[in-house]
Design a protein around this motif. Structure first.
Motif, PDB file in Angstrom:
ATOM      1  N   GLU A  95      -8.324   9.511  -1.737  1.00 58.40           N
ATOM      2  CA  GLU A  95      -7.094   9.828  -1.003  1.00 58.40           C
ATOM      3  C   GLU A  95      -7.266   9.516   0.477  1.00 58.40           C
ATOM      4  O   GLU A  95      -6.336   9.033   1.134  1.00 58.40           O
ATOM      5  CB  GLU A  95      -6.719  11.295  -1.197  1.00 58.40           C
ATOM      6  CG  GLU A  95      -6.101  11.591  -2.547  1.00 58.40           C
ATOM      7  CD  GLU A  95      -5.492  12.983  -2.588  1.00 58.40           C
ATOM      8  OE1 GLU A  95      -5.222  13.554  -1.511  1.00 58.40           O
ATOM      9  OE2 GLU A  95      -5.288  13.504  -3.703  1.00 58.40           O
ATOM     10  N   ASP A 128      -6.989   5.782   0.938  1.00 57.99           N
ATOM     11  CA  ASP A 128      -5.583   5.367   0.839  1.00 57.99           C
ATOM     12  C   ASP A 128      -4.822   5.704   2.119  1.00 57.99           C
ATOM     13  O   ASP A 128      -3.989   4.929   2.588  1.00 57.99           O
ATOM     14  CB  ASP A 128      -4.917   6.057  -0.350  1.00 57.99           C
ATOM     15  CG  ASP A 128      -5.397   5.508  -1.686  1.00 57.99           C
ATOM     16  OD1 ASP A 128      -5.962   4.393  -1.694  1.00 57.99           O
ATOM     17  OD2 ASP A 128      -5.212   6.205  -2.709  1.00 57.99           O
ATOM     18  N   ARG A 163      -5.740   3.150   4.795  1.00 59.02           N
ATOM     19  CA  ARG A 163      -5.089   1.862   4.548  1.00 59.02           C
ATOM     20  C   ARG A 163      -3.609   1.913   4.917  1.00 59.02           C
ATOM     21  O   ARG A 163      -3.058   0.985   5.511  1.00 59.02           O
ATOM     22  CB  ARG A 163      -5.261   1.469   3.083  1.00 59.02           C
ATOM     23  CG  ARG A 163      -6.637   0.929   2.742  1.00 59.02           C
ATOM     24  CD  ARG A 163      -6.624   0.208   1.398  1.00 59.02           C
ATOM     25  NE  ARG A 163      -6.323   1.118   0.302  1.00 59.02           N
ATOM     26  CZ  ARG A 163      -7.248   1.793  -0.363  1.00 59.02           C
ATOM     27  NH1 ARG A 163      -8.522   1.677  -0.035  1.00 59.02           N
ATOM     28  NH2 ARG A 163      -6.908   2.590  -1.354  1.00 59.02           N
ATOM     29  N   ARG A 164      -2.973   3.017   4.555  1.00 59.55           N
ATOM     30  CA  ARG A 164      -1.558   3.191   4.900  1.00 59.55           C
ATOM     31  C   ARG A 164      -1.367   3.195   6.407  1.00 59.55           C
ATOM     32  O   ARG A 164      -0.456   2.545   6.942  1.00 59.55           O
ATOM     33  CB  ARG A 164      -1.066   4.514   4.291  1.00 59.55           C
ATOM     34  CG  ARG A 164       0.344   4.919   4.664  1.00 59.55           C
ATOM     35  CD  ARG A 164       0.663   6.273   4.034  1.00 59.55           C
ATOM     36  NE  ARG A 164       2.008   6.719   4.370  1.00 59.55           N
ATOM     37  CZ  ARG A 164       2.337   7.374   5.470  1.00 59.55           C
ATOM     38  NH1 ARG A 164       1.385   7.627   6.390  1.00 59.55           N
ATOM     39  NH2 ARG A 164       3.580   7.757   5.696  1.00 59.55           N
ATOM     40  N   VAL A 175       0.816  -1.215   0.000  1.00 56.13           N
ATOM     41  CA  VAL A 175       0.000   0.000   0.000  1.00 56.13           C
ATOM     42  C   VAL A 175       0.852   1.269   0.000  1.00 56.13           C
ATOM     43  O   VAL A 175       0.317   2.367   0.097  1.00 56.13           O
ATOM     44  CB  VAL A 175      -0.945   0.035   1.233  1.00 56.13           C
ATOM     45  CG1 VAL A 175      -1.898  -1.132   1.181  1.00 56.13           C
ATOM     46  CG2 VAL A 175      -0.160   0.034   2.534  1.00 56.13           C
TER      47      VAL A 175
END
Length: 416
Positions: free
Chosen positions: A264, A267, A270-271, A150
């Protein structure tokens, strides 16, 4: 005297990773005095750091051909400790002959003076690898698949640095206090919304844990065998750790910005989850960053345009002041965001340096400094350059600058 001055300016630029500026100074020094061993050494290190092995070898061989005596010393980075130029040239040449810096860090130095003399080769290892250098995914300290799946390449390099620092602490090569201080100073690289900006350049390629740990053990053995002094050991150890993760960054990265859309934000979540799964952030740190992402997501429908006083997501205010004559035209005009600084003076100096380093791309543009108040993070001065024809022109320019490893993102000038 002029050649020496140019060589010193080149070495200063090289130490900060400004290769284009450094090379220009070294060439001027060598034009004035072809046998200036400091300029030859600097050029050799620059070529070695950027993977130009043949040219690096030529520089070191030129130094040895000159046969400088022991009085010709080379200053170890940012300290008063020096070593003979010929000794460092011999070491770096030997490392090139034995498959380069990485091999030298992994296999070289059993405590002999030759194995520890070349502090510049340590700088070559740490975060200043040739553009496009790959991370050794088979080496200890490289993130496992859940994180890497990721993360971008730059984020992967950042994560690798944090994992290496943790490993060095666990192996007893750095103290818990050193680890905590360096981690805290750079936590913004992992948690951009809730921590101050980290040192610039953490996204550059980094050696493996084995290489860094091996080098620290080697200079430790050299100290025990009295092959180097306490001050020399401290200087080289500091260079290694500061290049990996500075405890008091001189130059900081751009402040982290809230996600600008739903994708965004997803993301970013998830990061963050992957970082916690790897144990790189604590539960409390995770909770604060997650809350900041969610606040940004909630603010998106009412976010103000970039041309108004609110920053992206409505999280910061901006007081725009021009550092160059404003371009003609009304309203925001396409531009590029090049860097952020902690003072207006630093931003002005930064523009001068960037314009010199990328003259072919930036010479026709004007600079504008935007003052951004990020609350607890402090006030930062964003350096923008423009105007450009349109948004596509800004994106094209950023693409060219990024290929030179210069940060760049499309933005707008305030206009008038």
């Amino acid at each position: 005297m002029k050649a020496n001055t140019e060589a010193e300016l080149g070495l200063a630029a090289l130490g900060m990773g400004n290769y284009a500026v450094a090379e220009a100074h070294f060439r001027k020094a060598l034009t004035a005095e072809p046998k200036d061993v400091h300029a030859l050494m600097g050029m050799g290190i620059l070529y070695q750091n950027t993977g130009q092995v043949t040219k690096a070898r030529e520089m070191y061989e030129a130094i040895l051909a000159i046969r400088p005596d022991a009085s010709q010393q080379f200053v170890v980075w940012n300290t008063n400790n020096t070593r003979p130029v010929s000794e460092i040239a011999s070491l770096n040449l030997a490392l090139l002959e034995s498959s380069g810096v990485a091999a030298g860090a992994k296999n070289g130095a059993s405590g002999s003076p030759a194995g520890v003399a070349g502090a510049p080769t340590v700088a070559a290892m740490m975060g200043r690898a040739a553009p496009g250098a790959a991370v050794d995914a088979s080496a200890p300290g490289v993130p496992s698949a859940p994180v890497m799946s990721v993360l971008s390449e730059g984020d992967t390099n950042i994560v690798t640095r944090f994992r290496i620092m943790r490993s060095l602490r666990d192996e007893g090569l750095i103290t818990g206090e050193e680890y905590a201080k360096r981690r805290q100073a750079n936590l913004g690289a992992l948690l951009p919304l809730t921590s101050p900006p980290p040192a610039a350049g953490l996204d550059r390629p980094v050696p493996s844990n084995e290489q860094v740990a091996g080098r620290l053990r080697a200079i430790g053995r050299a100290l025990e065998m009295r092959a180097m002094t306490v001050s020399q050991h401290a200087a080289e150890r500091g260079i290694i750790l500061d290049a990996l993760m500075a405890s008091a960054p001189v130059a900081v990265a751009n402040p982290g910005q809230p996600p600008k859309g739903l994708m965004e934000a997803a993301d970013a979540v998830r990061r963050l989850e992957a970082l916690q799964a790897e144990g790189l952030v604590s539960s409390d740190e995770h909770a604060r960053e997650r809350a900041a992402i969610e606040r940004a997501l909630q603010a998106m429908p009412s976010a103000k345009p970039a041309a108004q006083t609110a920053d992206a997501g409505g999280a910061a205010t901006a007081d725009k002041t021009a550092s160059a004559p404003a371009a003609k035209g009304k309203g925001p005009q396409p531009a590029v965001h090049l860097a952020s600084y902690k003072s207006r003076a630093a931003a002005d100096r930064g523009w001068t340096e960037l314009k010199r380093a990328h003259k072919d791309l930036l010479s026709a543009l004007s600079a504008e400094v935007t003052t951004i108040n990020l609350g607890p993070k402090g006030t930062f001065y964003r350096l923008n350059a423009g105007p450009l024809v349109d948004r596509n022109g800004a994106a094209d320019l950023c693409g060219k600058l990024k290929r030179r490893r210069q940060y760049c993102e499309p933005t707008f000038l305030s206009g008038g």
